[in-house]
Design a protein around this motif. Structure first.
Motif, PDB file in Angstrom:
ATOM      1  N   THR A  57     -30.079  43.809  30.697  1.00 53.06           N
ATOM      2  CA  THR A  57     -29.829  44.851  31.696  1.00 53.06           C
ATOM      3  C   THR A  57     -29.380  46.131  31.011  1.00 53.06           C
ATOM      4  N   GLN A  58     -29.940  47.232  31.455  1.00 52.01           N
ATOM      5  CA  GLN A  58     -29.554  48.557  30.967  1.00 52.01           C
ATOM      6  C   GLN A  58     -29.178  49.402  32.177  1.00 52.01           C
ATOM      7  N   GLU A  59     -28.021  50.039  32.108  1.00 49.70           N
ATOM      8  CA  GLU A  59     -27.583  50.890  33.218  1.00 49.70           C
ATOM      9  C   GLU A  59     -27.899  52.342  32.909  1.00 49.70           C
ATOM     10  N   LYS A  64     -28.849  49.656  37.674  1.00 49.95           N
ATOM     11  CA  LYS A  64     -29.104  48.615  36.675  1.00 49.95           C
ATOM     12  C   LYS A  64     -30.594  48.282  36.634  1.00 49.95           C
ATOM     13  N   GLN A  70     -35.298  42.008  24.891  1.00 52.15           N
ATOM     14  CA  GLN A  70     -34.480  43.030  24.242  1.00 52.15           C
ATOM     15  C   GLN A  70     -35.360  44.198  23.805  1.00 52.15           C
ATOM     16  N   LYS A  73     -35.949  46.396  26.759  1.00 55.70           N
ATOM     17  CA  LYS A  73     -34.699  47.106  27.068  1.00 55.70           C
ATOM     18  C   LYS A  73     -34.521  48.287  26.116  1.00 55.70           C
ATOM     19  N   ASN A  74     -34.784  48.069  24.828  1.00 55.43           N
ATOM     20  CA  ASN A  74     -34.638  49.131  23.831  1.00 55.43           C
ATOM     21  C   ASN A  74     -35.640  50.266  24.066  1.00 55.43           C
ATOM     22  N   LYS A  77     -34.294  52.229  26.948  1.00 60.59           N
ATOM     23  CA  LYS A  77     -33.073  52.939  26.556  1.00 60.59           C
ATOM     24  C   LYS A  77     -33.403  54.190  25.738  1.00 60.59           C
TER      25      LYS A  77
END
Length: 155
Positions: A57-59, A64, A70, A73-74, A77
């Motif tokens: 999870t990335q806020e 969220k 991962q 997600k990266n 981000k």
């Protein structure tokens, strides 16, 4: 016994219908999870609607976003604007054609010119309705209408 069989049949039919039609979600739910927990990056990298996982999870701005890995997600981000859906996650057809904010089915999407468009696909007035085929019939015109109508709705 016949009543039990009928009830089981009806329940099975409802479950099948629900899985065929998929889920319809608001862009951000009451728990501040975006897009029903679906991985925004997967639409681009896998051309698929993939459910994200809580551990990835990335806020961003109090919302969220969940990802399947991962790596996804990266990627998000490092460049969230690249992956965020147009119209803040509302149905592109609903905005462009009807001038309304309509929830979406996260499994019904299209990537056009590296932008993510999401669509409603579910029960509407007791019948299945998928806005993606409607979008495809008039895509060029709707792409022109979309920014104008979204600017009015966004206020």
């Amino acid at each position: 016994m016949k009543t039990i069989s009928k009830n089981l049949f009806v329940m099975a039919l409802l479950l099948i219908s629900a899985s065929i039609l998929g889920q319809v979600v608001e862009p951000v739910d009451k728990n501040k999870i975006a897009n029903g927990g679906y991985d925004l990056v997967a639409y681009f990298t896998d051309n698929a609607a993939v459910k994200g996982k809580k551990e990835f999870t990335q806020e961003l701005n109090g919302v969220k976003y969940q990802f399947a890995s991962q790596e996804h997600k990266n990627l998000f981000k490092n460049d969230p604007e690249k992956y965020l859906p147009v119209c803040d996650g509302y149905c592109a057809w609903g905005v462009a054609e009807k001038g309304k904010k309509v929830p979406v089915n996260p499994e019904t999407f299209k990537v056009i010119d590296n932008k993510l468009y999401l669509f409603f696909n579910g029960d509407f007035n007791g019948a299945p309705f998928n806005t993606l085929p409607e979008w495809n019939k008039n895509e060029q015109n709707l792409l022109t209408q979309l920014p104008v109508k979204w600017a009015k709705l966004k206020k």
